[in-house]
Design an enzyme around this catalytic site. Structure first.
Site, PDB file in Angstrom:
ATOM      1  N   SER A   1       0.855  -1.186   0.000  1.00  0.00           N
ATOM      2  CA  SER A   1       0.000   0.000   0.000  1.00  0.00           C
ATOM      3  C   SER A   1       0.885   1.228   0.000  1.00  0.00           C
ATOM      4  O   SER A   1       2.027   1.187   0.488  1.00  0.00           O
ATOM      5  CB  SER A   1      -0.902   0.021   1.249  1.00  0.00           C
TER       6      SER A   1
ATOM      7  N   TYR B   1      -1.363  -0.864  10.502  1.00  0.00           N
ATOM      8  CA  TYR B   1      -1.550  -1.067   9.068  1.00  0.00           C
ATOM      9  C   TYR B   1      -0.322  -0.606   8.290  1.00  0.00           C
ATOM     10  O   TYR B   1       0.174  -1.324   7.400  1.00  0.00           O
ATOM     11  CB  TYR B   1      -2.791  -0.321   8.594  1.00  0.00           C
TER      12      TYR B   1
END
Length: 249
Positions: free
Chosen positions: A142, A155
């Protein structure tokens, strides 16, 4: 076609980016093994691909569990005889203050997002080596591996770890003819694209928010059997958003 009859395993394939990637490979003639925690959605996703003439089977899989991952790869070989491509797409996110995030929540995010990539790659590589010693692994990271918003520590850490794991395993598996790359998607709208605002699109130098198809095309490139010189790569697919400097007036 380059992808005709390739056996492609996709985790987190029931919806969103995972489903978009699976469908793109099926459209190119690949044979899909779709893993997901949600059995109802996963079965429906595989059925939708078959209804359009593609080849796909669904295998329930909780990527937090080593035995589930092993069964997913075993099922792929039993169904199609080999594994050519693995796409580690499954992941979870949880936005929570670092003062409130529990150890169990931290572990769940890291285990789901990172440990699963290691375990799935290891298990798939065993079958890739068994059937010719070539293959391609694509990990889904990501742009949050590169930049952050508040309250995204677990995350962000997991996605940064995926980038590092990618080049480590590319080096370890290179002598076996197995390529390992990763993609960092930016803003990819997986729900109602038409509801986005003009300002959402204008944040991107490309002039629009991304779609699952954008990530699917990147996966097709990295999985192409002819691209044997592409490994250990981190491909950012974000419409240029991480390259745009933003100053508050």
């Amino acid at each position: 076609m380059a992808y005709q009859d390739l056996v492609v395993v996709v985790t987190g394939a029931a919806q969103g980016i995972g489903y978009g990637v699976a469908k793109a490979f099926a459209d190119q003639g690949a044979r899909l093994v779709m893993g997901d925690l949600n059995e109802e959605q996963g079965a429906a996703a595989a059925a939708a691909i078959r209804n359009e003439g593609g080849q796909a089977v669904f295998i329930p899989c909780d990527v937090r569990k080593e035995d589930d991952i092993k069964q997913l790869m075993k099922s792929a070989e039993e169904e199609y005889g080999r594994i050519d491509v693995l796409i580690n797409n499954a992941g979870v996110s949880r936005w929570k203050s670092p003062f409130d995030l529990s150890v169990d929540e931290w572990d769940d995010i890291l285990n789901t997002n990172v440990r699963s990539c290691f375990l799935a790659t290891r298990e798939a590589a065993l079958y890739m080596k068994k059937h010719g010693g070539t293959g391609a692994v694509i990990n889904m990271a990501s742009t949050r591996a590169l930049m952050s918003e508040p309250d995204t520590e677990a995350y962000a850490a997991s996605k940064g770890a995926i980038v590092a794991l990618t080049h480590a395993m590319a080096v370890s598996l290179g002598s076996d003819g197995i390529r390992v790359n990763c993609i960092s998607p930016g803003w990819i709208e997986t729900q109602n694209y038409e509801s986005l605002q003009k300002t959402d699109h204008e944040q991107h130098p490309a002039g629009r928010v991304g779609k699952p198809d954008d990530i699917a095309r990147a996966c097709l490139y990295l999985a192409d059997p002819d691209n044997t010189f592409v490994t250990g790569t981190h491909l950012v697919v974000d419409g240029g958003m991480t390259r745009k400097m933003i100053y508050e007036p």
